[in-house]
Each structure stands twice: as structure tokens, then as C-alpha cells.
Design an enzyme around this catalytic site. Sequence first.
Site, mmCIF file in Angstrom:
data_model
loop_
_atom_site.group_PDB
_atom_site.id
_atom_site.type_symbol
_atom_site.label_atom_id
_atom_site.label_comp_id
_atom_site.label_asym_id
_atom_site.label_seq_id
_atom_site.Cartn_x
_atom_site.Cartn_y
_atom_site.Cartn_z
ATOM 1 N N GLY A 240 0.785 -1.242 0.000
ATOM 2 C CA GLY A 240 0.000 0.000 0.000
ATOM 3 C C GLY A 240 0.810 1.281 0.000
ATOM 4 N N MET B 198 -3.539 -7.099 -7.411
ATOM 5 C CA MET B 198 -2.984 -8.124 -8.291
ATOM 6 C C MET B 198 -4.044 -9.059 -8.886
ATOM 7 S SD MET B 198 -0.185 -6.869 -8.258
ATOM 8 C CE MET B 198 1.522 -7.306 -8.335
ATOM 9 N N LYS B 199 -5.170 -8.499 -9.267
ATOM 10 C CA LYS B 199 -6.215 -9.281 -9.936
ATOM 11 C C LYS B 199 -6.662 -8.520 -11.179
ATOM 12 C CE LYS B 199 -6.742 -12.583 -6.876
ATOM 13 N NZ LYS B 199 -6.431 -13.976 -7.206
ATOM 14 N N HIS C 136 1.529 0.657 -13.030
ATOM 15 C CA HIS C 136 2.313 -0.548 -13.307
ATOM 16 C C HIS C 136 3.798 -0.190 -13.365
ATOM 17 C CE1 HIS C 136 2.998 -4.591 -14.699
ATOM 18 N NE2 HIS C 136 3.763 -4.112 -15.660
HETATM 19 C C1 GAR Z 1 3.688 -1.326 -7.279
HETATM 20 O O1 GAR Z 1 4.992 -1.349 -7.772
HETATM 21 C C2 GAR Z 1 2.689 -1.373 -8.420
HETATM 22 O O2 GAR Z 1 3.068 -0.658 -9.561
HETATM 23 C C3 GAR Z 1 2.632 -2.850 -8.707
HETATM 24 O O3 GAR Z 1 2.643 -3.454 -7.428
HETATM 25 C C4 GAR Z 1 3.360 -2.609 -6.524
HETATM 26 C C5 GAR Z 1 2.478 -2.351 -5.324
HETATM 27 O O4 GAR Z 1 3.148 -1.610 -4.353
HETATM 28 N N1 GAR Z 1 1.473 -3.207 -9.476
HETATM 29 C C6 GAR Z 1 1.476 -4.111 -10.449
HETATM 30 O O5 GAR Z 1 2.445 -4.779 -10.707
HETATM 31 C C7 GAR Z 1 0.156 -4.270 -11.177
HETATM 32 N N2 GAR Z 1 0.323 -4.993 -12.378
HETATM 33 P P1 GAR Z 1 2.369 -0.867 -3.201
HETATM 34 O O6 GAR Z 1 1.390 -1.892 -2.610
HETATM 35 O O7 GAR Z 1 3.426 -0.464 -2.225
HETATM 36 O O8 GAR Z 1 1.635 0.304 -3.804
#
Ligand code: GAR
Length: 192
Positions: free
Chosen positions: A18, A93-94, A112
Site C-alpha cells: 500500500g 494483483m487481480k 504498473h
Molecule cells: C507497485 O509497484 C505497483 O506498480 C505494482 O505493485 C506494486 C504495489 O506496491 N502493481 C502491479 O504490478 C500491477 N500490475 P504498493 O502496494 O506499495 O503500492
Amino acid sequence: MEKSLGRKKIAVFISGRGSNLKSLLKYSKTKKSLFKIVLVISNKSNAKGLEYASKSKIKNFFIKYSNKKNFEKQSLKLLKKYKVDLICLAGFMKIVSKNFIKRFSKPIINIHPSLLPKYKGLDTHYRAIKNGDKFSGATVHIVNEKMDSGKIILQEKIKILKSDTEKSLEKKVLKIEHRIYSKAIIKLLTTY
Ligand code: GAR
């Protein structure tokens, strides 16, 4: 999107840490912010972001992902209840269904950690380094029913150094993410 007085109401969907939620919240509390976060939804009960939302007194819910249909049905109820104008996926992640996008009928965006359309999915930093790419970065885009696809709203790149590892690159790209997500929302709210 309609430009109205009053701040647009945002829901943030998360699955974990988050940190993007945190940076969006920080921005939303500034005077100039055009949006406020009214709802946080997680498909993981132990997502750190849920604790942070609670501390920040933002309504937050864990919805068990027993299946997509049920998760989305329950989410739509909450989105309606809290009169949400925009959904921001932040480490969610869905993949959302076509039906969900249609039923929500307002914009859904995602962040992303790559220069899309390169490296959809997981392990983006590993793949960028392995392929000898000169640049990496982060992208905010409109969500459609395909993973990490849809119109790009904002993208920022960074040089990959010879000394970079997966970890160091992740750290640098995350910094970009925290900077561009609120910028992208403002762009969306003011130009579309
Ligand atoms: C982030 O790097 C975001 O861009 C990625 O997950 C991480 C979450 O971090 N999202 C993806 O890969 C979506 N395809 P966070 O929970 O600290 O924001």
C-alpha cells in the site's frame, strides 16, 4: 469526465503493502487536491495498506477473493454506497472483468512498474535488467479487461544503470510511481 465543484471520490484497490495508497492519501490531503479517497478495498486480509487506511480513518474493507464474480459483486455494492467516481488500482494483483468495468461505468485506472506496453504482469524489473534495457519506468493507464493494457495516461522513465539490481531498480521506479499517480489522476480529471 464531468468537471464539477467538490472533490472527486476515489476508491483504491490494493493487495499488499500500500505504498501507492499512502502517497495518494498524502496528496489528497493537500489543499489543491481535486480528489479524496473515500474507500479502500483489499482482496488480502493481511494487506499492510488496510492498516494504514484504518489509521487514516478511511473506510476500508477486505473482501475475500473466493471467486471474481463474488468479489466484484460485493465491491460494486460498496462503490455505489460510497458514491465513488473513480477506481485506482494500486498494487491490486487481480484482473477486473469486462462486466465489472461496464457495471461501474466510470473510469478505472492502474499503475504498473514498467514502461508499458513492455513487461505486463510480474517481475518487470528482473525482465528489464535481463534484457539489457537502457530505461525502465512506471505507467498509469486506463484499465480494460486485459492485464496491464488500456490507454496510457502518464508514463515516466528512468535510466537503468549497469550497477542496478532488481531491488535498486524497484526502489527507484517506486519513487516515480509515488510521484506520477496523483499527477495522472489530476490529468484524467481535468482533460478527459
Ligand atoms: C507497485 O509497484 C505497483 O506498480 C505494482 O505493485 C506494486 C504495489 O506496491 N502493481 C502491479 O504490478 C500491477 N500490475 P504498493 O502496494 O506499495 O503500492
